[in-house]
Design a protein around this motif. Sequence first.
Motif: not given
Length: 71
Positions: A42-50, A52-60
Amino acid sequence: MGIDKESDIAANLQIGPTSAGMVRIYIEADGGIELPLDFEPEEAEEIAEELRAAAEAVRAMGTSKPKPKRK
């Protein structure tokens, strides 16, 4: 060192399951530094979500730098 500060330190990153049912992020850096980090699934999934969110922020932001050189 802050999260937004550049560094000349090179490291290798490996991610995979362990025989103990954990997800391991293994970092090996110059100077013989080895850092195994174990997480519950579950922690690993949270890290993966973080990630993805950081990558999306950079793209934005419309700014993306070339990938750093790996040894």
